[in-house]
Design an enzyme around this catalytic site. Structure first.
Site, PDB file in Angstrom:
ATOM      1  N   ASP A  23       0.830  -1.202   0.000  1.00 30.72           N
ATOM      2  CA  ASP A  23       0.000   0.000   0.000  1.00 30.72           C
ATOM      3  C   ASP A  23       0.867   1.256   0.000  1.00 30.72           C
ATOM      4  O   ASP A  23       2.069   1.206   0.316  1.00 30.72           O
ATOM      5  CB  ASP A  23      -0.899   0.028   1.234  1.00 30.72           C
ATOM      6  CG  ASP A  23      -2.016  -1.000   1.173  1.00 30.72           C
ATOM      7  OD1 ASP A  23      -2.303  -1.488   0.069  1.00 30.72           O
ATOM      8  OD2 ASP A  23      -2.593  -1.307   2.228  1.00 30.72           O
ATOM      9  N   LYS A  51      -3.492   3.583  -3.138  1.00 28.59           N
ATOM     10  CA  LYS A  51      -4.808   4.134  -3.427  1.00 28.59           C
ATOM     11  C   LYS A  51      -4.921   5.505  -2.784  1.00 28.59           C
ATOM     12  O   LYS A  51      -4.396   5.755  -1.713  1.00 28.59           O
ATOM     13  CB  LYS A  51      -5.920   3.235  -2.870  1.00 28.59           C
ATOM     14  CG  LYS A  51      -5.959   1.853  -3.497  1.00 28.59           C
ATOM     15  CD  LYS A  51      -7.053   1.023  -2.888  1.00 28.59           C
ATOM     16  CE  LYS A  51      -7.087  -0.380  -3.480  1.00 28.59           C
ATOM     17  NZ  LYS A  51      -8.150  -1.218  -2.899  1.00 28.59           N
ATOM     18  N   MET A  86     -10.303   7.164   8.445  1.00 30.51           N
ATOM     19  CA  MET A  86     -10.592   7.789   7.145  1.00 30.51           C
ATOM     20  C   MET A  86     -11.730   8.801   7.244  1.00 30.51           C
ATOM     21  O   MET A  86     -12.578   8.884   6.361  1.00 30.51           O
ATOM     22  CB  MET A  86     -10.917   6.716   6.095  1.00 30.51           C
ATOM     23  CG  MET A  86      -9.810   5.698   5.889  1.00 30.51           C
ATOM     24  SD  MET A  86     -10.297   4.261   4.902  1.00 30.51           S
ATOM     25  CE  MET A  86     -11.323   3.365   6.099  1.00 30.51           C
TER      26      MET A  86
END
Length: 263
Positions: free
Chosen positions: A44, A66, A178
């Protein structure tokens, strides 16, 4: 009579490895050993360079980073990468920030590996919530403040699809992953679900890294705090009385004093 060998058998293996919240010293021993042995590392974007440097020089690294609203590599494609590399006989490390099974989509990746006949093993990591709270000396449970903790995602399928009723309030801690980009909507949702506007909340930014920040305010001020302080991801929101503990800077009081109104 002996059975004929299965020429379709997958000889490689996939390890879903938690890289922790950022500090390479927080890796498990097993994670570090696997990095040294891996043929392929699929990682990641939040995995630090210091952690990737622990890999064997011969390992091939594949970034599947991402960003919000921009998935450079679709999840289905990531799953296929893991399966295809294992099918070549490789030891594949899927390196994820935090823990693979806490908002890491590790469950989906493991399921696809199993369905394809690929051996898969999960190596847990220190989740961002635990690492960030520890650095801020902020207990997620406390005898005088909280006996329950809930983890939620602040952008998963849209806030309207999530039921957070009862997750934030007296005796409970709510940790929101998030959630920085949706801070104002999160405030509205929590208050609409019964949370008190003056409930303490902490923002823990860049946990376990050198540029870590811990800020404290009240729930009603959260959206403004994120803007005033230019809070950037990765950051966690900790909602509940435990946010009064630890080393977080009290930015609500500072804001009130600057505005010249009573606290």
């Amino acid at each position: 009579m002996e059975k004929a060998p299965n020429n379709n058998a997958v000889t490689g293996k996939v390890y879903l490895v938690g890289a922790g919240p950022g500090d390479p010293d927080l890796l498990t021993l097993k994670a570090a050993r696997l990095l040294e042995r891996a043929d392929v590392i699929v990682h990641d974007g939040l995995v630090s360079r210091e952690i990737l440097d622990l890999a064997s020089p011969s390992a091939r690294c594949i970034s599947v980073a991402k960003k919000r609203s921009l998935h450079s590599v679709a999840q289905d494609q990531i799953n296929q990468i893991l399966v295809s590399e294992a099918a070549k006989g490789h030891l594949v490390v899927r390196l994820k920030g935090g823990d693979p099974f806490i908002f890491g989509r590790g469950g989906e990746e493991a399921d696809d590996c199993v369905a394809a006949g690929v051996d898969v093993e999960i190596i847990p990591g220190i989740s961002a919530a635990l690492g960030c709270a520890a650095q801020a000396r902020m207990p997620l449970t406390h005898r005088d403040a909280s006996s329950a903790v809930s983890f939620v995602a602040g952008q998963c399928k849209g806030l309207s699809d999530q039921n957070w009723s009862g997750l934030a309030g007296k005796g409970r801690t709510l940790v929101i992953y998030m959630g920085v980009a949706n801070a104002e909507a999160i405030v509205e949702k929590l208050i609409a679900d019964g949370a008190a506007p003056d409930l303490p909340v902490a923002v823990l930014e860049n946990g376990t890294r050198d540029n870590f920040r811990a800020l404290r305010t009240l729930l009603t001020d959260l959206g403004d705090l994120v803007r005033r302080e230019n809070v950037q991801s990765p950051a966690l929101l900790v909602v509940g009385e435990v946010a009064r503990y630890g080393d977080a800077k009290n930015k609500f009081r500072e804001f009130v004093q600057m505005a010249g109104v009573g606290a």
